[in-house]
Design a protein around this motif. Structure first.
Motif, short mmCIF file in Angstrom:
data_model
loop_
_atom_site.label_atom_id
_atom_site.label_comp_id
_atom_site.label_asym_id
_atom_site.label_seq_id
_atom_site.Cartn_x
_atom_site.Cartn_y
_atom_site.Cartn_z
N HIS A 108 -17.08 -0.38 5.14
CA HIS A 108 -16.07 0.79 4.84
C HIS A 108 -15.65 0.83 3.55
O HIS A 108 -15.71 1.92 2.90
CB HIS A 108 -15.19 0.61 5.81
N LEU A 109 -15.47 -0.32 2.75
CA LEU A 109 -15.16 -0.05 1.64
C LEU A 109 -16.22 0.42 0.60
O LEU A 109 -16.05 1.14 -0.40
CB LEU A 109 -14.72 -1.48 0.83
N GLU A 124 -6.89 1.87 5.27
CA GLU A 124 -7.84 2.61 6.20
C GLU A 124 -8.40 1.41 7.33
O GLU A 124 -8.93 2.04 8.16
CB GLU A 124 -8.85 3.49 5.63
N CYS A 125 -8.41 0.29 6.80
CA CYS A 125 -8.84 -0.95 7.72
C CYS A 125 -7.98 -1.67 8.21
O CYS A 125 -8.24 -2.64 8.80
CB CYS A 125 -9.88 -1.58 6.70
N ILE A 160 -18.49 2.40 1.39
CA ILE A 160 -18.50 3.99 1.83
C ILE A 160 -17.70 4.59 0.76
O ILE A 160 -17.74 5.78 0.11
CB ILE A 160 -18.41 4.37 3.27
N ARG A 161 -16.40 4.10 0.43
CA ARG A 161 -15.38 4.56 -0.27
C ARG A 161 -15.53 4.31 -1.88
O ARG A 161 -14.77 4.61 -2.71
CB ARG A 161 -14.10 4.07 0.31
N ASN A 212 -15.97 5.14 -7.99
CA ASN A 212 -16.61 3.93 -8.16
C ASN A 212 -16.02 2.89 -8.74
O ASN A 212 -16.01 2.78 -9.90
CB ASN A 212 -18.06 4.05 -8.63
N THR A 217 -5.86 2.15 -1.07
CA THR A 217 -6.01 3.25 -0.13
C THR A 217 -7.14 3.01 0.83
O THR A 217 -6.99 3.09 2.03
CB THR A 217 -6.09 4.72 -0.92
N ALA A 218 -8.32 2.73 0.22
CA ALA A 218 -9.39 2.31 1.11
C ALA A 218 -9.11 1.34 2.24
O ALA A 218 -9.67 1.06 3.28
CB ALA A 218 -10.70 2.12 0.23
N CYS A 219 -8.47 0.06 1.69
CA CYS A 219 -8.27 -0.96 2.56
C CYS A 219 -7.02 -0.43 3.50
O CYS A 219 -7.44 -1.19 4.49
CB CYS A 219 -7.60 -2.07 1.52
N ALA A 257 -7.01 3.45 -5.82
CA ALA A 257 -8.18 3.61 -4.90
C ALA A 257 -8.57 2.64 -3.69
O ALA A 257 -8.83 2.52 -2.68
CB ALA A 257 -9.46 4.13 -5.63
#
Length: 349
Positions: free
Chosen positions: A287-288, A347-348, A290-291, A2, A343-345, A340
């Motif tokens: 999306h972010l 994926e977009c 959710i991650r 988080n 990595t999440a970014c 983190a």
């Protein structure tokens, strides 16, 4: 994981012993208005902006109101403000009875000098450029007093202080934040700063003698010594914390998807916020989230669209407000948290 936009508890832990010791000093002193902590923190604020002196006040909003009143802005006068800023930039103008004239911004979010020039009228008395997210506002070559809003700009190099008076917010989430509301008016002119201090102390020149200052009746807006103590406890780490923000921002610059537009900033920005633009902003933010990555929109409405103000079309500001969002860049981020986010970014794309 988080990842939050701010970690104020974590930040406090860095300086807990120093801050709490200073707070105890204030409580035990019996001096609850003014005092040595206020004097010391005013000196630090002035030095941070490479100016002669500062006056501590209740908030950044009060700083704007008092600075404008100190330079003689009266009810009915017009003050030019950029369309992209927190509401207080225009709200402070309206609160003293003046009229905020909202003008458009450039693609970097900073006040557009041409739009400002076009808005000048016989009633214009001042301009309030904003060092948005810490970026340096442009030079404005007009024969009008400038009171610059540096609420997000402490620690910029060179100093983000271009006006006859500069205002600073020390709201808790600012890079240099108190444990409540606090603010400063900063400058070089002792007469103007004296006016600010008197206006924030009921216009008092001597006990029980209250005068108008620059045509205005004073009121109560003093920096609380408890907040001064908190700010002094954090002050020694300000330079290091800004360096951490710049390192995180540099990594984002390199590793975020190339299709994401980075909001331009100058090399000396203290990176109060790291802001990007994308036409699919809401899908990306969802999306972010959710991650576990918190984001924010600064600001969902331009000042030209605020219901409390006169509607003023500002096409560039409205485009930016529809696409911009901020990623975590605070000085307490760990390497794993930064990874983190990236990595999440990724994926977009």
């Amino acid at each position: 994981m988080n990842v939050q936009l701010n970690e104020l508890q974590r930040r406090h832990q860095e300086v807990a012993a120093e801050v709490e010791s200073r707070l105890l000093d204030v409580v035990r002193s019996g001096k609850y208005i003014g005092g040595t902590h206020v004097e010391a923190v005013e000196q630090f604020a002035a030095a941070a902006f490479e100016r002669t002196a500062a006056v501590g006040v209740n908030s950044g909003t009060d700083a704007l109101m008092l600075a404008l009143q100190a330079i003689g802005v009266q009810p009915g006068d017009e003050v030019i403000v950029p369309a992209l800023s927190f509401f207080a930039t225009a709200g402070a103008v309206a609160a003293i009875g003046a009229v905020p004239r909202v003008v458009d911004v450039r693609e970097d979010g900073l006040i557009d000098p041409q739009a400002a020039e076009n808005a000048i009228s016989p009633r214009t008395r001042a301009i309030v450029p904003v060092h948005l997210f810490g970026a340096m506002a442009p030079f404005l070559p007009f024969d009008l007093p400038i009171v610059d809003d540096a609420a997000q700009a402490i620690g910029g190099t060179p100093s983000r202080s271009i006006g006859v008076l500069t205002t600073l917010s020390a709201y808790p989430t600012k890079t240099w934040g108190a444990a409540g509301d606090a603010g400063f008016v900063i400058g070089d002119d002792p007469e103007l700063l004296s006016r600010v201090r008197k206006l924030g102390n009921h216009g008092m020149s001597e006990p029980h003698h209250h005068h108008r200052v620059a045509g205005t009746v004073g009121r109560n807006s003093r920096l609380d010594p408890m907040q001064a103590a908190v700010l002094l406890g954090h002050a020694p780490l300000l330079t290091d914390r800004i360096a951490r923000r710049r390192l995180t921002a540099a990594r984002y610059d390199r590793e975020l998807p190339q299709s994401w537009l980075r909001l331009p900033r100058d090399p000396g920005s203290p990176v109060h916020h790291y802001v990007v633009r994308h036409p699919r902003r809401e899908a990306i933010r969802e999306h972010l989230a959710i991650r576990g990555i918190e984001t924010a929109i600064h600001y969902p409405l331009s000042l030209g669209r605020q219901p409390a103000l006169v509607v003023t079309p500002c096409p560039m500001a409205e485009r930016l407000t529809s696409e911009m969002f901020a990623l975590p860049v605070h000085d307490q981020l760990t390497e794993s948290e930064i990874t983190a986010v990236l990595t999440a970014c990724a994926e977009c794309r």
